[in-house]
Design an enzyme around this catalytic site. Structure first.
Site, PDB file in Angstrom:
ATOM      1  N   ASP A  84     -10.686  -1.003   3.574  1.00 15.68           N
ATOM      2  CA  ASP A  84     -10.216  -0.234   2.332  1.00 15.68           C
ATOM      3  C   ASP A  84     -11.457  -0.954   1.326  1.00 15.68           C
ATOM      4  O   ASP A  84     -12.216  -0.129   0.647  1.00 15.68           O
ATOM      5  CB  ASP A  84      -9.146  -0.745   1.687  1.00 15.68           C
ATOM      6  CG  ASP A  84      -7.911   0.321   2.235  1.00 15.68           C
ATOM      7  OD1 ASP A  84      -8.281   1.001   2.983  1.00 15.68           O
ATOM      8  OD2 ASP A  84      -6.882  -0.140   1.909  1.00 15.68           O
TER       9      ASP A  84
ATOM     10  N   ASP B  75       0.712  -1.077   0.099  1.00 15.99           N
ATOM     11  CA  ASP B  75      -0.091  -0.097   0.042  1.00 15.99           C
ATOM     12  C   ASP B  75       0.799   1.259   0.065  1.00 15.99           C
ATOM     13  O   ASP B  75       1.657   1.340   0.945  1.00 15.99           O
ATOM     14  CB  ASP B  75      -0.644  -0.080   1.270  1.00 15.99           C
ATOM     15  CG  ASP B  75      -1.881   1.069   1.147  1.00 15.99           C
ATOM     16  OD1 ASP B  75      -2.447   1.542   0.235  1.00 15.99           O
ATOM     17  OD2 ASP B  75      -2.207   1.658   2.320  1.00 15.99           O
TER      18      ASP B  75
ATOM     19  N   THR C  49      -4.188   5.651  -3.540  1.00 13.37           N
ATOM     20  CA  THR C  49      -3.421   6.411  -2.857  1.00 13.37           C
ATOM     21  C   THR C  49      -2.085   6.425  -3.646  1.00 13.37           C
ATOM     22  O   THR C  49      -1.417   7.495  -4.252  1.00 13.37           O
ATOM     23  CB  THR C  49      -2.971   6.028  -1.587  1.00 13.37           C
ATOM     24  OG1 THR C  49      -2.690   4.568  -1.470  1.00 13.37           O
ATOM     25  CG2 THR C  49      -4.196   5.930  -0.825  1.00 13.37           C
ATOM     26  N   THR C  50      -1.566   5.329  -4.370  1.00 14.57           N
ATOM     27  CA  THR C  50      -0.368   5.131  -5.067  1.00 14.57           C
ATOM     28  C   THR C  50      -0.655   5.940  -6.322  1.00 14.57           C
ATOM     29  O   THR C  50       0.311   6.802  -6.722  1.00 14.57           O
ATOM     30  CB  THR C  50      -0.175   3.731  -5.531  1.00 14.57           C
ATOM     31  OG1 THR C  50      -0.065   3.130  -4.080  1.00 14.57           O
ATOM     32  CG2 THR C  50       1.343   3.574  -5.878  1.00 14.57           C
TER      33      THR C  50
HETATM   34  P1  ADP Z   1      -3.902   2.697  -5.582  1.00 13.63           P
HETATM   35  O1  ADP Z   1      -3.086   2.769  -4.496  1.00 13.63           O
HETATM   36  O2  ADP Z   1      -3.506   3.608  -6.767  1.00 13.63           O
HETATM   37  O3  ADP Z   1      -5.139   2.042  -5.811  1.00 13.63           O
HETATM   38  P2  ADP Z   1      -2.851  -0.033  -6.539  1.00 13.63           P
HETATM   39  O4  ADP Z   1      -1.812  -0.896  -6.348  1.00 13.63           O
HETATM   40  O5  ADP Z   1      -4.220  -0.779  -5.836  1.00 13.63           O
HETATM   41  O6  ADP Z   1      -2.755   1.452  -6.435  1.00 13.63           O
HETATM   42  O7  ADP Z   1      -3.438  -0.201  -8.416  1.00 13.63           O
HETATM   43  C1  ADP Z   1      -4.424   0.333  -8.861  1.00 13.63           C
HETATM   44  C2  ADP Z   1      -4.435   0.239 -10.160  1.00 13.63           C
HETATM   45  O8  ADP Z   1      -4.299  -1.143 -10.483  1.00 13.63           O
HETATM   46  C3  ADP Z   1      -5.587   0.958 -10.659  1.00 13.63           C
HETATM   47  O9  ADP Z   1      -5.139   1.819 -11.790  1.00 13.63           O
HETATM   48  C4  ADP Z   1      -6.553  -0.256 -11.108  1.00 13.63           C
HETATM   49  O10 ADP Z   1      -7.232   0.094 -12.168  1.00 13.63           O
HETATM   50  C5  ADP Z   1      -5.318  -1.391 -11.615  1.00 13.63           C
HETATM   51  N1  ADP Z   1      -5.853  -2.627 -11.639  1.00 13.63           N
HETATM   52  C6  ADP Z   1      -6.302  -3.324 -10.512  1.00 13.63           C
HETATM   53  N2  ADP Z   1      -6.694  -4.648 -10.955  1.00 13.63           N
HETATM   54  C7  ADP Z   1      -6.120  -4.897 -12.180  1.00 13.63           C
HETATM   55  C8  ADP Z   1      -6.481  -5.776 -13.242  1.00 13.63           C
HETATM   56  N3  ADP Z   1      -6.832  -6.682 -12.579  1.00 13.63           N
HETATM   57  N4  ADP Z   1      -5.856  -5.482 -14.311  1.00 13.63           N
HETATM   58  C9  ADP Z   1      -5.496  -4.519 -14.595  1.00 13.63           C
HETATM   59  N5  ADP Z   1      -5.382  -3.257 -13.732  1.00 13.63           N
HETATM   60  C10 ADP Z   1      -5.818  -3.557 -12.647  1.00 13.63           C
END
Ligand code: ADP
Ligand code: MG
Length: 570
Positions: free
Chosen positions: A415, A89, A122-123
């Site tokens: 979350d 996270d 957040t990222t």
């Molecule tokens: P954040 O803290 O920004 O939520 P994450 O590490 O949770 O960061 O990554 C979120 C990103 O990953 C988003 O842009 C989301 O659309 C993308 N994402 C999540 N699951 C998938 C998936 N199965 N395939 C492609 N992209 C994904």
């Protein structure tokens, strides 16, 4: 030629520097006396200030970049005391890192705001802010004024909000809710535990949702989390009502109750404790007896007041003396003591009971109603379950082999629950996997053509910054970032000519390394999450672009930390 930002030495505050000084309103920083006025201040001005600030944000973005997306990697954080924390996270990484650069703190605050408001993204917020600033820097180097860039970024963000509204999709009930929870849990733990936690979060969100005439409200704080050490994270489960690791004060008090009334006291039923050290001189055995009797009588009087309100259950935040327990038991009241404040509040909401400050002020109408109350033993500990009349309270019983595992399960569940609550309140979806970012970027580029030349450049820089998300998603999945970005943009542009709606849904399927329809794949996110991320990143980037002067209060090296601060503040 300007030195690229990455090659500049890492940013550090000068040794021992403290908070930014509070400048009086009338402070003239441009007059002839300036040099004398700023003797206690280190100062970085103009372009150098901007370079340093942008480099600070870039290094933060660099720190969380590799965690983005389902293929993002974890970070191991080792605290001063050697405690190890592994997380995926972004905001946890930043919060735990010992960063005291004020600009870096601004970005961490934006990520925290994102966490509070949207429970996800957040990222992405940090990456977006970093990329916006990098792109802004390139324009500044070309001679565009920071104020023009800030203006362009703000209009681009406002336009992006309109586009988000246009491309949003109305959620299709429970399936979309669960898909969204799973997208929010991406990268957090194993696929199997993600599935279970997503299901639990959806069930909890639906359980606590309240339907109003024209809207639904869903407050995630209605769900209490209880740690029950043992088993595995996959054994975690939900229970309707509240579950507390408590048992009735006396073995003869009734345990299993059907509907009844409950009194909540924000205090206790104990003999008086003098709040100051006092000595009472008792000169005879009779006096001691009389004193004790008086104390007991006063306590009995207080118990009487409670009994006269006819509750079936009494819950106190503080203690209940043994004498009072006996009296309560004889009166047929089941009593629980030392229940913590947050749990008292949950009881108050779920049973519609007022939290009374004392037995003196409690009235009959302050009592609430419960529909069932029972005790059961779990992992050798007695737990009390109570169901309020509103039936809106829920408890997640978190299982896990260690505190660390349980804490991670709790964070992930919270979350996912927060994200589900947002969707129930605002059932509009957007596609993930970079689909929405490219859809926005394409539209902003088209729109910028009708805007004045210099501001247009800023809007284009903003549109390009949005592409950081699919690019980093691709890189983290071992794909070629730029190549995949071009492929995705081309796919959306071509599809837009035939089926404009499905074009905006094309994103990156990181599992199969292809461009796919994200709605069909179930990678969906809430509109609220995207809106908040863009607002937070733009606000941070714009305020950093506007800073051209950083003043640091000088610290007296002979003075230990904290000394002299009080005199200063006078
Ligand atoms: P954040 O803290 O920004 O939520 P994450 O590490 O949770 O960061 O990554 C979120 C990103 O990953 C988003 O842009 C989301 O659309 C993308 N994402 C999540 N699951 C998938 C998936 N199965 N395939 C492609 N992209 C994904
Ligand atoms: Mg996420």
């Amino acid at each position: 030629m300007h030195q690229p930002l990455e090659q500049r030495p890492p940013l550090k505050r000068s040794d021992g520097l403290k908070e930014k000084p509070q400048l009086p309103d009338s402070f003239d920083m441009s007059g002839p006396g300036q040099a004398n006025l700023l003797t206690n201040t280190d100062r970085v001005t103009g372009r150098e200030a901007l370079v340093q600030n942008i480099a600070a944000v870039s290094s933060l973005a660099g720190a969380v970049r590799s965690t983005l997306g389902p293929k993002g990697l974890d970070k191991m954080l080792v605290a001063d005391n050697g405690v190890i924390h592994v997380t995926n996270d972004g905001v946890t990484v930043l919060r735990r890192a010992k960063i005291d650069h004020p600009i870096a703190m601004m970005i961490i605050d934006s990520a925290s705001a994102q966490e509070m408001a949207a429970h996800d993204g957040t990222t992405s917020t940090v990456l977006l802010a970093g990329e916006m600033l990098q792109n802004a820097w390139e324009l500044i180097v070309k001679g565009i004024h920071p104020a023009t860039i800030a203006r362009g970024f703000i209009s681009a963000q406002q336009k992006a909000m309109e586009y988000l509204e246009q491309i949003s999709i109305v959620a299709d009930g429970p399936t979309d809710l669960e898909r969204m929870a799973r997208t929010a849990l991406c990268g957090k733990g194993e696929a199997a535990s993600q599935r279970i936690l997503a299901r639990l979060a959806c069930e909890a969100a639906r359980g606590i949702a309240v339907e109003h005439e024209d809207r639904t409200s869903c407050d995630p704080t209605w769900v209490k989390v209880l740690f029950d050490k043992g088993g595995s994270a996959m054994d975690s489960h939900l229970q309707y009502g509240l579950v507390l690791a408590k048992q009735a004060c006396h073995p003869d008090m009734a345990r299993d109750l059907d509907t009844g009334r409950i009194l909540l006291l924000d205090g206790g039923l104990e003999k008086r404790q003098p709040s100051i050290d006092a000595k009472i001189k008792l000169t005879s055995a009779a006096m001691i007896e009389a004193f004790k009797r008086q104390e007991s009588d006063m306590l009995a009087e207080r118990v009487d007041r409670v009994v006269n309100l006819h509750p079936d259950i009494l819950v106190c935040r503080d203690g209940i003396d043994d004498e009072a327990i006996r009296l309560l038991q004889r009166a047929g009241i089941t009593a629980y003591r030392r229940v913590e404040r947050p749990e008292m509040e949950l009881l108050s909401r779920s049973c519609a009971a007022t939290l009374c400050s004392s037995d003196k002020t409690a009235r009959s109408e302050d009592l609430g109603t419960f529909s069932s109350s029972a005790e059961a033993i779990r992992s050798g500990v007695v737990h009390w379950s109570i169901d309020g009349i509103s039936s809106k309270g829920m408890t997640l019983v978190v299982r896990g082999s260690s505190e660390e595992v349980m804490a991670e399960v709790e964070r992930s569940f919270s979350d996912a629950l927060g994200v589900c609550s947002l969707l129930l309140e605002d059932p509009r979806l957007l596609c993930g996997g970079g689909a929405t970012h490219i859809a926005l970027s394409r539209r902003l580029r088209d729109w910028s053509e009708g805007v004045g030349k210099r501001e247009q450049l800023a809007i284009l820089a903003y549109a390009a910054a949005l592409e950081v998300i699919p690019r980093v998603l691709a890189e983290n999945a071992g794909m070629d970032g730029i190549g995949t970005l071009l492929e995705l943009t081309a796919a959306q542009t071509i599809a837009a000519q035939d089926k404009p709606e499905s074009a905006d849904r094309l994103g990156l399927d990181v599992a199969r390394s292809t461009v796919s329809n994200m709605l069909e794949l179930g990678v969906v996110e809430s509109v609220a999450m995207h809106e908040q991320a863009l607002k937070a990143a733009t606000a941070a980037a714009v305020s950093i672009i506007r800073i051209d002067d950083v003043l640091w209060a000088k610290h007296d090296p002979t003075m230990p930390e904290g000394v002299g601060e009080e005199e200063d503040s006078d």
